[in-house]
Write a protein that holds these residues in place. Structure first.
Motif, mmCIF file in Angstrom:
data_model
loop_
_atom_site.group_PDB
_atom_site.id
_atom_site.type_symbol
_atom_site.label_atom_id
_atom_site.label_comp_id
_atom_site.label_asym_id
_atom_site.label_seq_id
_atom_site.Cartn_x
_atom_site.Cartn_y
_atom_site.Cartn_z
ATOM 1 N N PRO A 51 0.604 -1.448 0.268
ATOM 2 C CA PRO A 51 0.183 -0.180 0.117
ATOM 3 C C PRO A 51 1.138 1.648 -0.146
ATOM 4 C CG PRO A 51 -1.086 -1.808 1.683
ATOM 5 C CD PRO A 51 0.313 -2.301 0.929
ATOM 6 N N SER A 52 1.619 1.213 0.835
ATOM 7 C CA SER A 52 2.614 2.432 0.600
ATOM 8 C C SER A 52 3.485 2.407 -0.446
ATOM 9 C CB SER A 52 3.797 1.954 1.899
ATOM 10 O OG SER A 52 5.050 2.915 1.168
ATOM 11 N N LEU A 53 3.661 1.653 -0.985
ATOM 12 C CA LEU A 53 4.328 2.159 -3.021
ATOM 13 C C LEU A 53 2.934 2.567 -3.821
ATOM 14 C CD1 LEU A 53 6.626 2.114 -4.684
ATOM 15 C CD2 LEU A 53 5.975 -0.428 -5.342
ATOM 16 N N ILE A 54 2.138 1.902 -3.407
ATOM 17 C CA ILE A 54 1.404 2.082 -4.360
ATOM 18 C C ILE A 54 0.696 4.054 -4.084
ATOM 19 C CG2 ILE A 54 -1.932 2.057 -4.851
ATOM 20 C CD1 ILE A 54 -1.396 -1.273 -4.216
ATOM 21 N N GLN A 55 0.398 4.266 -2.751
ATOM 22 C CA GLN A 55 0.701 5.818 -2.154
ATOM 23 C C GLN A 55 1.679 6.536 -3.443
ATOM 24 O OE1 GLN A 55 -2.659 6.890 -0.839
ATOM 25 N NE2 GLN A 55 -1.452 8.841 -1.995
ATOM 26 N N ARG A 56 3.254 6.132 -2.989
ATOM 27 C CA ARG A 56 3.850 6.924 -3.448
ATOM 28 C C ARG A 56 4.016 7.104 -4.718
ATOM 29 N NH1 ARG A 56 7.987 4.271 -0.863
ATOM 30 N NH2 ARG A 56 8.590 3.569 -2.576
ATOM 31 N N MET A 57 3.117 5.738 -5.668
ATOM 32 C CA MET A 57 3.079 5.636 -7.044
ATOM 33 C C MET A 57 1.690 6.961 -7.657
ATOM 34 S SD MET A 57 3.397 2.385 -8.476
ATOM 35 C CE MET A 57 3.627 2.053 -9.652
ATOM 36 N N PHE A 58 0.484 7.045 -6.501
ATOM 37 C CA PHE A 58 -0.282 7.615 -7.084
ATOM 38 C C PHE A 58 0.359 9.047 -6.988
ATOM 39 C CE2 PHE A 58 -4.103 9.239 -5.388
ATOM 40 C CZ PHE A 58 -5.194 9.414 -6.318
ATOM 41 N N ASP A 59 0.453 9.961 -5.535
ATOM 42 C CA ASP A 59 1.260 10.647 -5.382
ATOM 43 C C ASP A 59 2.269 11.393 -6.509
ATOM 44 O OD1 ASP A 59 -0.621 10.377 -2.671
ATOM 45 O OD2 ASP A 59 1.000 10.345 -1.903
ATOM 46 N N LEU A 60 2.549 10.660 -7.280
ATOM 47 C CA LEU A 60 4.039 11.027 -7.828
ATOM 48 C C LEU A 60 3.110 11.239 -8.649
ATOM 49 C CD1 LEU A 60 6.294 11.080 -9.167
ATOM 50 C CD2 LEU A 60 6.865 9.166 -9.580
ATOM 51 N N LEU A 61 2.134 10.624 -9.905
ATOM 52 C CA LEU A 61 1.489 11.083 -10.711
ATOM 53 C C LEU A 61 0.860 11.837 -10.591
ATOM 54 C CD1 LEU A 61 -0.057 7.209 -11.583
ATOM 55 C CD2 LEU A 61 1.261 8.936 -13.381
ATOM 56 N N LYS A 62 0.190 12.447 -9.575
ATOM 57 C CA LYS A 62 -0.928 13.199 -9.410
ATOM 58 C C LYS A 62 0.094 14.441 -9.515
ATOM 59 C CE LYS A 62 -4.815 11.760 -9.607
ATOM 60 N NZ LYS A 62 -5.824 11.625 -10.633
ATOM 61 N N SER A 63 0.959 14.989 -8.618
ATOM 62 C CA SER A 63 1.939 15.650 -8.661
ATOM 63 C C SER A 63 2.688 16.269 -10.564
ATOM 64 C CB SER A 63 3.430 15.383 -7.750
ATOM 65 O OG SER A 63 3.894 14.684 -8.295
ATOM 66 N N GLU A 64 3.003 14.809 -11.026
ATOM 67 C CA GLU A 64 2.878 15.540 -12.380
ATOM 68 C C GLU A 64 2.494 15.729 -13.146
ATOM 69 O OE1 GLU A 64 6.059 15.176 -14.067
ATOM 70 O OE2 GLU A 64 6.959 14.510 -11.854
ATOM 71 N N GLU A 65 1.076 15.053 -13.053
ATOM 72 C CA GLU A 65 0.387 15.910 -13.462
ATOM 73 C C GLU A 65 -0.128 16.952 -13.714
ATOM 74 O OE1 GLU A 65 -4.656 15.457 -13.017
ATOM 75 O OE2 GLU A 65 -3.635 14.075 -13.360
#
Length: 71
Positions: free
Chosen positions: A20-34
């Motif tokens: 879950p931690s990795l999934i959240q970090r990936m989600f955060d990265l995608l949102k910040s890039e967007e």
């Protein structure tokens, strides 16, 4: 590998994740890039506003004249 194939492979990898931690970090990265791609900085927004105000006052120049001035 083309972009569509890369996306499919990425989705497959994400679906197999159990961390879950990795999934959240990936989600955060995608949102910040967007967000970075579509948001203006405060300075950029002010410069655009200044340009609009100048245009409204008739202070603009023709596009062809501008191109000549920078070439």
């Amino acid at each position: 590998m083309d972009i569509q194939t890369s996306k499919i492979e990425l989705v497959k990898e994400i679906l197999n994740l159990e961390n879950p931690s990795l999934i959240q970090r990936m989600f955060d990265l995608l949102k910040s890039e967007e967000k970075d791609a579509f948001e203006l900085t405060e300075i950029e927004a002010k410069e655009i506003q200044i340009g609009i105000e100048q245009f409204d006052r008739g202070e603009g120049i023709k596009w062809d004249d501008f191109l000549k001035s920078i070439s």
